[in-house]
Design a protein around this motif. Structure first.
Motif, PDB file in Angstrom:
ATOM      1  N   LEU A  67       0.827  -1.203   0.000  1.00 30.29           N
ATOM      2  CA  LEU A  67       0.000   0.000   0.000  1.00 30.29           C
ATOM      3  C   LEU A  67       0.868   1.264   0.000  1.00 30.29           C
ATOM      4  O   LEU A  67       1.775   1.402   0.806  1.00 30.29           O
ATOM      5  N   LYS A  68       0.545   2.173  -0.895  1.00 31.63           N
ATOM      6  CA  LYS A  68       1.269   3.452  -0.963  1.00 31.63           C
ATOM      7  C   LYS A  68       0.258   4.601  -0.973  1.00 31.63           C
ATOM      8  O   LYS A  68      -0.878   4.428  -1.418  1.00 31.63           O
ATOM      9  N   GLY A  69       0.696   5.756  -0.537  1.00 33.65           N
ATOM     10  CA  GLY A  69      -0.126   6.962  -0.643  1.00 33.65           C
ATOM     11  C   GLY A  69      -1.201   7.092   0.410  1.00 33.65           C
ATOM     12  O   GLY A  69      -2.041   7.981   0.324  1.00 33.65           O
ATOM     13  N   TRP A  70      -1.201   6.206   1.376  1.00 32.04           N
ATOM     14  CA  TRP A  70      -2.235   6.301   2.413  1.00 32.04           C
ATOM     15  C   TRP A  70      -1.583   6.480   3.770  1.00 32.04           C
ATOM     16  O   TRP A  70      -0.548   5.871   4.053  1.00 32.04           O
ATOM     17  N   LYS A  71      -2.182   7.318   4.577  1.00 32.14           N
ATOM     18  CA  LYS A  71      -1.762   7.362   5.974  1.00 32.14           C
ATOM     19  C   LYS A  71      -2.992   7.553   6.850  1.00 32.14           C
ATOM     20  O   LYS A  71      -3.995   8.133   6.414  1.00 32.14           O
ATOM     21  N   PRO A  72      -2.921   7.055   8.072  1.00 32.47           N
ATOM     22  CA  PRO A  72      -4.106   7.135   8.923  1.00 32.47           C
ATOM     23  C   PRO A  72      -4.436   8.562   9.324  1.00 32.47           C
ATOM     24  O   PRO A  72      -3.571   9.435   9.338  1.00 32.47           O
ATOM     25  N   SER A  73      -5.686   8.753   9.631  1.00 28.07           N
ATOM     26  CA  SER A  73      -6.170  10.076   9.985  1.00 28.07           C
ATOM     27  C   SER A  73      -6.641  10.068  11.438  1.00 28.07           C
ATOM     28  O   SER A  73      -7.213   9.087  11.900  1.00 28.07           O
ATOM     29  N   ALA A  74      -6.413  11.180  12.125  1.00 29.36           N
ATOM     30  CA  ALA A  74      -6.722  11.222  13.559  1.00 29.36           C
ATOM     31  C   ALA A  74      -8.218  11.107  13.843  1.00 29.36           C
ATOM     32  O   ALA A  74      -8.613  10.753  14.940  1.00 29.36           O
ATOM     33  N   ASP A  75      -9.060  11.414  12.844  1.00 30.88           N
ATOM     34  CA  ASP A  75     -10.500  11.308  13.094  1.00 30.88           C
ATOM     35  C   ASP A  75     -11.018   9.895  12.803  1.00 30.88           C
ATOM     36  O   ASP A  75     -12.228   9.676  12.724  1.00 30.88           O
TER      37      ASP A  75
END
Lengths: 335, 512
Positions: free
Chosen positions: B493-501
């Motif tokens: 997986l590339k281009g994704w990072k988790p979001s705080a919400d």
């Protein structure tokens, strides 16, 4: 069984269902935990907005009034709307039911196909190494917690050996038109053997996990029952007549030995339908058990009440089937 | 290696006339819960929103750093403390091919905010999330004006939680149709919903590109995304390790090493938004005394628990707000770990031999609560952990001013908006719905009420800071930590990072 007897048994369902309705409703209503607060979650809300939500969920009416509304609607199979799904409860349950029934029936087949031969063999070879291993095995089968055994199988066969899928009912590339909701049937009806194989592969681990305790119980029942039958005079007589051992065992002894096995299997099937929650959770199986447990935590009253009624009807019917089978297998018994 | 699974399916391939669907790139998320409904206005569940958000876009959204940015809106202007104008972008299409207009945006807001706005006398369960909206109107053809009954500065922070629907489509399919099908403007469109099992979405090739402030702008990278529902955490981890899924949410801290040690997977984390704390019953026998509360605060070594039990994946807090929240104070007094001081304070309060107390906790947090209880016990609070069910405990402790029993309650409160209004007020205002300590301070109430409607952000932050200082001194709760949200992720997986919400936005995610 005469028609009048059959009608009598059906009539007996009415007070049972009424009693279950009362219990299902009051237990949910009296359980601590407010469905409105659970739905709001961690948010700020004004008192007016909270009251509006309570009104929309029908929870601002007195409990007695709510009960009679529930009872009245239930008589024409209207179980209300799920608080969370915002759709009729009957629809939500109907979507999940085939998965649970399919898994339960396959687990039943696995259990019967394993337990009866093992039980018979253990009885024939009483006190042998095989008998002891089978007895210890059955003890383990009853004792192993489903969530632990399920995850163990999953880690071994799915993660390490890559033999079977981890979760779900069928792969995402299998497109099967839903006819009955039972994937084994729908895939065959569609003539899609690839999807059929995929569905079977997804069923193996959950069915084994679910069927294991039942296998253990049925094996022990079969063994005990077979041992008792083998001590009967008519078996000794059949041996004395010079009939072959195989004919004595399978033609004369087994038929009678299976009577308690069949009764227990019918009743245990009820437990399978109701006790799927753990297996369904471990294997991500989209069945009714998981839905009901989620609904209990969310205090989704309409859904839980309807599900409890369904379980009650299922139990009553399966007991009825067990009684019928008993009369078929043992004509001396009358209902 | 030929697998049994493959063999079973391959055995039947000869009988299969159709060719299998060829998906260039699938991205599968192992997700905890199925959506309750696909209707954006008819739920209050964060997991449901995470799924829906990949099919429906909002007027505003958030970037990975939680900054609120325009999405369907081209721009936002605050005309006055109670009036906001949103200019709607042109060229946005719904999945059925129709064009999005300002009327659709007005319809969306009205459907959520008006009494009976859902039709048939039903009000959206999300109404309260939109605050005091007085009305919505379309001005100049492509601008939507939202007017508030009173100033409510967190409107922009709350709008990313709402998604825009098509007026014509809702009127055609009704609430029932909207519950099981979709017609959004998001990067993916619904292909199939296997209820309880998976939600399968295909890329929407006419996607307008999303927020211009979150690059890359354009169509989604992957052809298909699947939210596969796996409620059991051990099974989700197994699915990731087996390569069946590419992302799993709610990775348990005890599985972090397992995922890190696997050559094909990594752990990603982001600061969470859920604050953990212990409520001390201020109406009870012991904790009405400030010295006892202070003694309890000094008895807990937060860092030790964070390091040993949470694997270092949490940020300690001294107030209710997450370090990432608006107006979070950084200069609050720290109640350092000092069991001897605890004992001394307890003795001063009249309990030289310590006190016997109970601590209520939900089963999911039993381990952490027991570790905390063990530290409390060493300092003279002989603590018995009592595990209860969430809804039951909530009713016992969140009594809105009613009588309260029990000594301590190990609990938490989420704050997806990262605005104090949504966490500080409910947990600290007198008799509010999350005030499990039974805390009451008129000065704090006044500050919280005023801050809720103050539009000057500097002044507003000052008010919350002032309130935090007072509460830090009053100590109705022992503020513990904000755990990081942990995800197990495939290296493909590339281009994704988790979001705080906690949203899992897959627009930019690619599979290599």
């Amino acid at each position: 069984m005469s028609l009048s007897k059959l009608l009598e048994r059906i009539a007996q369902l009415v007070p049972v269902l009424l009693g279950v309705s009362v219990i299902a409703f009051t237990m949910m209503a009296l359980t601590p935990g407010d469905p409105v607060q659970i739905m709001i979650g961690d948010q700020a809300i004004t008192a007016e907005q909270e009251a509006q939500l309570r009104h929309d969920m029908g929870l601002d009416r007195p409990m007695v009034e709510r009960f009679f509304i529930f009872l009245g609607n239930t008589t024409h199979f209207d179980f209300g709307e799920s608080f969370y799904h915002k759709r009729p409860v009957a629809d939500v349950i109907a979507e999940r039911l085939p998965a649970t029934i399919e898994l339960s029936l396959v687990a039943l087949v696995v259990a019967l196909a394993t337990a009866i031969p093992l039980g018979v063999l253990a009885a024939i070879k009483k006190n042998s190494i095989f008998d002891r291993i089978a007895t210890v095995g059955s003890l383990l089968g009853v004792s192993l917690p489903g969530f632990w055994f399920g995850i163990l199988l999953l880690m071994l066969f799915a993660v390490h050996l890559h033999l079977l899928p981890v979760s779900g009912r069928i792969g995402f590339d299998s497109e099967v038109p839903s006819v009955t909701g039972f994937l084994l049937i729908d895939t065959l009806v569609a003539g899609n053997m690839k999807a059929f194989g995929d569905a079977v592969a997804h069923l193996i681990l959950p069915a084994i996990t679910l069927g294991l305790p039942m296998t253990a119980i049925l094996m022990r029942v079969t063994r005990t029952s077979m041992l008792e039958v083998l001590r009967q005079d008519y078996v000794t007589f059949a041996d004395a007549k010079g009939l072959s051992r195989r004919r004595v065992l399978f033609r004369h002894a087994l038929k009678n030995a299976l009577i308690p096995t069949v009764s227990v299997a019918a009743i245990e099937t009820g437990s399978l339908l109701g006790g799927n929650m753990i297996v369904e959770t471990v294997y991500g199986w989209p069945g009714l058990g998981r839905l009901v447990v989620e609904s209990i935590f969310l205090r989704n009253y309409p859904l839980v009440q309807a599900a409890v009624l369904f379980y009650a009807v299922t139990y009553v019917l399966l007991n009825f089937v067990a009684d019928l089978l008993y009369t078929v297998l043992n004509p001396r018994v009358k209902l | 290696m030929k697998t049994l699974h493959k063999m079973l399916t391959a055995a039947a391939v000869a009988a299969c006339f159709g060719t299998p669907a060829a998906w260039a790139t699938d991205l599968t998320v192992g997700f905890t819960l199925d959506a309750n409904t696909l209707d954006p206005a008819n739920h209050r569940k964060r997991e449901t929103e995470t799924i829906i958000r990949n099919m429906y876009d909002g007027i505003l959204t958030r970037d990975a750093n939680m900054k609120v940015v325009p999405q369907i809106a081209e721009s936002m202007v605050q005309v006055s403390p109670t009036v906001y104008d949103f200019k709607i972008r042109k060229g946005i299409k719904f999945h059925d091919g129709s064009d999005l207009t300002a009327d659709d945006v007005k319809f969306t807001i009205d459907r959520i905010t008006e009494d009976g706005g859902m039709g048939n006398g039903q009000t959206s369960p999300r109404q309260s999330l939109m605050g005091p909206v007085a009305g919505t109107e379309v001005i100049d053809g492509d601008t939507v004006r939202i007017t508030l009954k009173e100033p409510w500065p967190i409107l922009p922070a709350m709008l990313p939680f709402e998604e825009v629907v098509s007026k014509a489509w809702i009127e055609k399919v009704g609430n029932e149709g909207a519950a099981t099908s979709e017609n959004g403007t998001g990067p993916f469109k619904l292909a199939e919903w296997r209820k309880g099992d998976a939600i399968i979405m295909d890329r929407f090739d006419e996607y307008y590109g999303g927020s211009t402030e979150i690059p890359p702008v354009g169509k989604a990278c992957v052809d298909r995304v699947i939210f596969k529902i796996i409620p059991e955490s051990a099974s989700r981890v197994a699915a990731l390790l087996a390569g069946d899924v590419d992302i799993i949410n709610e990775l348990p801290p005890f599985s972090v090493k397992q995922v890190e040690n696997n050559p094909d997977t990594v752990v990603m984390k982001v600061n969470g938004t859920r604050s953990f704390f212990i409520a001390m019953n201020m109406q009870g026998k012991y904790f009405a005394d400030h010295r006892v509360r202070e003694a309890a605060a000094h008895a807990i070594d937060k860092q030790l628990i964070i390091d040993k039990i949470l694997g270092g994946n949490a940020a300690p807090i001294e107030g209710i707000l997450s370090p990432d929240a608006f107006a979070a104070s950084t200069d609050l007094h720290k109640y350092s770990y000092d069991p001897e001081l605890s004992k001394k304070l307890l003795a001063e309060a009249g309990y030289p031999d310590g006190i016997d107390i109970t601590m209520d906790v939900e089963g999911a947090f039993k381990d952490t609560a027991e570790a905390t209880a063990s530290l409390l016990s060493k300092a003279g609070f002989h603590t018995k952990v009592v595990v209860g069910e969430g809804a039951q405990l909530s009713e016992k402790w969140r009594t809105k001013g009613g009588e309260k029993t029990g000594d301590m309650y190990f609990t938490s409160w989420g704050n997806g908006s990262l605005d104090p209004f949504d966490i500080f007020t409910p947990t600290h205002k007198t008799n509010d719905r999350g005030n499990s300590a039974g805390y009451s301070n008129p000065e704090v109430d006044k500050l919280l009420d005023e801050a809720a409607v103050e539009v000057d952000t500097v002044k507003r932050a000052g008010m919350y800071h002032q309130a935090e200082v007072i509460v830090n001194k009053d100590l109705p709760y022992i503020y513990l930590w904000v755990p990081a949200d942990l995800y197990g992720v495939s290296k493909r997986l590339k281009g994704w990072k988790p979001s705080a919400d906690s949203r899992i936005n897959l627009h930019d995610a690619c599979i290599e």
